[in-house]
Design an enzyme around this catalytic site. Sequence first.
Site, PDB file in Angstrom:
ATOM      1  N   SER A 151      31.847  34.115  33.459  1.00  0.00           N
ATOM      2  CA  SER A 151      32.276  35.397  32.919  1.00  0.00           C
ATOM      3  C   SER A 151      33.418  35.920  33.770  1.00  0.00           C
ATOM      4  CB  SER A 151      31.121  36.407  32.955  1.00  0.00           C
ATOM      5  OG  SER A 151      31.573  37.726  32.696  1.00  0.00           O
ATOM      6  N   TYR A 203      24.780  41.609  37.334  1.00  0.00           N
ATOM      7  CA  TYR A 203      25.319  40.619  36.394  1.00  0.00           C
ATOM      8  C   TYR A 203      26.462  39.833  37.028  1.00  0.00           C
ATOM      9  CZ  TYR A 203      27.876  38.763  32.366  1.00  0.00           C
ATOM     10  OH  TYR A 203      28.542  37.939  31.499  1.00  0.00           O
TER      11      TYR A 203
END
Length: 245
Positions: A142, A155
């Site tokens: 990501s 995250y």
Amino acid sequence: MTNTAKKVVVVTGASSGIGEAVARRMAADGHIVVAGARREERLETIATEVRAAGGTIDVGPLDVTDRAAMIAFVTAAAERHGRVDVLVSNAGVMLLSMIGELLVDEWDRMIDVNLRGLLNGIAAVLPVFRAQGSGHLVSVASIGAHSVVPTSGVYSATKYAAWAVAEGLRQESDPGLRVTTVSPGVTESELAEHISDPVAREAMLEYRRNVVPASAIAAAVAYAVDQPAGVDVNEIIVRPAAQRP
């Protein structure tokens, strides 16, 4: 010059979003796809459509947090098709919240899926790659592996850890093993729908005004997979042109 030979490609988290787009693209490019996810009914629908378009795909239920299940899934793919050439480790969750909210169960879920899921995939596929003398791990990380914003601390930590694991594997491995990390920016997917924290959910609605289609990430994966054996595309970042952080 690209490598257009048919490959056996295992894709995790393939029932929606980036994983679905990757599975469809790999099949459309002529590769043999073995797709796993928890939503078996959705996988069957995808498989029916892929086969109708002339692609080759096997599907089955898979929870990447279960190491034994991951090993069994990869082993079955290798036994059925004689080899596994690529593992696209895509399964992931994005449960954003301020750290001070102490949503510890969601922290654990992200660690289990985003990091342990990748490690379980490596544990499953690395013996196969070593036995056949070649292989390609594609880890879908990501932009959060490169940038931290409020609500993304945990995250981003899992995605940075996923990047570090892939980079470590790349440095440790024989030349026959290729390792690629693809880091998507804001992409069409269901990830944001699972955010339970209202502040983070509202912020993500604004953040997601500009997105790229999942097919753009699938194209990046296809580019890395289709390079000649001696070319290792180590990292690709794909994000909307309008995205800044």
